[in-house]
Design a protein around this motif. Structure first.
Motif, PDB file in Angstrom:
ATOM      1  N   SER A 133       0.819  -1.213   0.000  1.00 39.09           N
ATOM      2  CA  SER A 133       0.000   0.000   0.000  1.00 39.09           C
ATOM      3  C   SER A 133       0.851   1.261   0.000  1.00 39.09           C
ATOM      4  O   SER A 133       0.405   2.319  -0.443  1.00 39.09           O
ATOM      5  CB  SER A 133      -0.945   0.002   1.202  1.00 39.09           C
ATOM      6  OG  SER A 133      -0.212   0.139   2.403  1.00 39.09           O
TER       7      SER A 133
ATOM      8  N   PRO B  29       0.472   1.595  -6.523  1.00 40.77           N
ATOM      9  CA  PRO B  29      -0.786   2.347  -6.624  1.00 40.77           C
ATOM     10  C   PRO B  29      -1.944   1.539  -6.020  1.00 40.77           C
ATOM     11  O   PRO B  29      -1.976   0.316  -6.126  1.00 40.77           O
ATOM     12  CB  PRO B  29      -0.988   2.523  -8.126  1.00 40.77           C
ATOM     13  CG  PRO B  29       0.327   2.260  -8.746  1.00 40.77           C
ATOM     14  CD  PRO B  29       1.072   1.359  -7.823  1.00 40.77           C
ATOM     15  N   TRP B  30      -2.879   2.230  -5.390  1.00 36.32           N
ATOM     16  CA  TRP B  30      -3.939   1.540  -4.650  1.00 36.32           C
ATOM     17  C   TRP B  30      -4.808   0.691  -5.551  1.00 36.32           C
ATOM     18  O   TRP B  30      -5.246  -0.387  -5.154  1.00 36.32           O
ATOM     19  CB  TRP B  30      -4.789   2.542  -3.859  1.00 36.32           C
ATOM     20  CG  TRP B  30      -5.590   3.462  -4.730  1.00 36.32           C
ATOM     21  CD1 TRP B  30      -5.209   4.660  -5.219  1.00 36.32           C
ATOM     22  CD2 TRP B  30      -6.905   3.227  -5.227  1.00 36.32           C
ATOM     23  NE1 TRP B  30      -6.194   5.211  -5.984  1.00 36.32           N
ATOM     24  CE2 TRP B  30      -7.267   4.358  -6.015  1.00 36.32           C
ATOM     25  CE3 TRP B  30      -7.826   2.199  -5.090  1.00 36.32           C
ATOM     26  CZ2 TRP B  30      -8.487   4.456  -6.654  1.00 36.32           C
ATOM     27  CZ3 TRP B  30      -9.045   2.300  -5.723  1.00 36.32           C
ATOM     28  CH2 TRP B  30      -9.372   3.415  -6.500  1.00 36.32           C
ATOM     29  N   TYR B  31      -5.099   1.164  -6.759  1.00 39.12           N
ATOM     30  CA  TYR B  31      -5.977   0.409  -7.655  1.00 39.12           C
ATOM     31  C   TYR B  31      -5.296  -0.861  -8.158  1.00 39.12           C
ATOM     32  O   TYR B  31      -5.935  -1.886  -8.329  1.00 39.12           O
ATOM     33  CB  TYR B  31      -6.429   1.277  -8.830  1.00 39.12           C
ATOM     34  CG  TYR B  31      -5.308   1.959  -9.574  1.00 39.12           C
ATOM     35  CD1 TYR B  31      -4.681   1.332 -10.630  1.00 39.12           C
ATOM     36  CD2 TYR B  31      -4.895   3.240  -9.210  1.00 39.12           C
ATOM     37  CE1 TYR B  31      -3.646   1.947 -11.311  1.00 39.12           C
ATOM     38  CE2 TYR B  31      -3.874   3.867  -9.885  1.00 39.12           C
ATOM     39  CZ  TYR B  31      -3.240   3.215 -10.934  1.00 39.12           C
ATOM     40  OH  TYR B  31      -2.221   3.822 -11.591  1.00 39.12           O
ATOM     41  N   LEU B  32      -3.984  -0.815  -8.370  1.00 40.54           N
ATOM     42  CA  LEU B  32      -3.255  -2.009  -8.787  1.00 40.54           C
ATOM     43  C   LEU B  32      -3.178  -3.019  -7.647  1.00 40.54           C
ATOM     44  O   LEU B  32      -3.386  -4.223  -7.849  1.00 40.54           O
ATOM     45  CB  LEU B  32      -1.850  -1.619  -9.253  1.00 40.54           C
ATOM     46  CG  LEU B  32      -0.971  -2.738  -9.767  1.00 40.54           C
ATOM     47  CD1 LEU B  32      -1.592  -3.352 -11.016  1.00 40.54           C
ATOM     48  CD2 LEU B  32       0.420  -2.220 -10.056  1.00 40.54           C
TER      49      LEU B  32
ATOM     50  N   LEU C 166      -5.268  -3.273  -5.088  1.00 42.01           N
ATOM     51  CA  LEU C 166      -6.604  -3.786  -4.805  1.00 42.01           C
ATOM     52  C   LEU C 166      -7.012  -4.871  -5.799  1.00 42.01           C
ATOM     53  O   LEU C 166      -7.494  -5.939  -5.402  1.00 42.01           O
ATOM     54  CB  LEU C 166      -7.619  -2.648  -4.814  1.00 42.01           C
ATOM     55  CG  LEU C 166      -9.052  -3.026  -4.473  1.00 42.01           C
ATOM     56  CD1 LEU C 166      -9.146  -3.515  -3.037  1.00 42.01           C
ATOM     57  CD2 LEU C 166      -9.973  -1.852  -4.700  1.00 42.01           C
ATOM     58  N   THR C 167      -6.806  -4.625  -7.085  1.00 41.39           N
ATOM     59  CA  THR C 167      -7.180  -5.634  -8.074  1.00 41.39           C
ATOM     60  C   THR C 167      -6.309  -6.882  -7.951  1.00 41.39           C
ATOM     61  O   THR C 167      -6.795  -8.000  -8.133  1.00 41.39           O
ATOM     62  CB  THR C 167      -7.083  -5.072  -9.506  1.00 41.39           C
ATOM     63  OG1 THR C 167      -5.771  -4.576  -9.727  1.00 41.39           O
ATOM     64  CG2 THR C 167      -8.096  -3.987  -9.731  1.00 41.39           C
ATOM     65  N   THR C 168      -5.047  -6.708  -7.618  1.00 40.09           N
ATOM     66  CA  THR C 168      -4.152  -7.850  -7.447  1.00 40.09           C
ATOM     67  C   THR C 168      -4.559  -8.684  -6.239  1.00 40.09           C
ATOM     68  O   THR C 168      -4.608  -9.918  -6.330  1.00 40.09           O
ATOM     69  CB  THR C 168      -2.706  -7.365  -7.287  1.00 40.09           C
ATOM     70  OG1 THR C 168      -2.356  -6.566  -8.406  1.00 40.09           O
ATOM     71  CG2 THR C 168      -1.747  -8.521  -7.163  1.00 40.09           C
TER      72      THR C 168
END
Length: 117
Positions: free
Chosen positions: A49, A53-56, A58-60
């Motif tokens: 975190s 990046p947060w979106y990467l 989270l999806t991972t």
């Protein structure tokens, strides 16, 4: 990069640990091993975190969590060849200390490589 394999193995360990905790009695060694491995998983997620990046991230995490859940569910349901199970939960339980050691050493290695240079 050591981050993503360690993250996947940590999530896989966490899923196996949850199944084992529900099916068996609690032993001190298993609880201590789970504490250290799950703490290492929390450290690797915290490190991710801060560095990804947060979106990467989270999806991972969601994708790897789904894969680990499906793998453990497939073992629970059983893969049978000629009426005998190919892989069972007892065989996964035997691999848990090694998996915990890999998760702990991977998270320590990831954090020290990136912060100590």
């Amino acid at each position: 990069m050591l981050f993503y394999p360690t993250l996947f193995l940590g999530l896989l360990y966490f899923k196996i640990f949850r199944v084992r905790r529900k099916l068996e009695k609690k032993a001190v060694g298993t609880t201590l091993e789970g504490f250290f491995a799950n703490t290492a998983l929390a450290v690797i997620v915290l490190f991710g975190s801060l560095s990804e990046p947060w979106y990467l991230l989270l999806t991972t995490v969601v994708g790897m969590n789904i894969m680990a859940s499906l793998m453990v569910t497939a073992v629970q349901l059983g893969i049978f060849i000629d009426g005998k199970p190919l892989l069972g939960l007892s065989q996964l339980y035997k691999v848990m200390p090694l998996l915990a050691m890999v998760v702990i050493s991977g998270s320590v290695g990831t954090v020290t490589i990136n912060y100590l240079g």
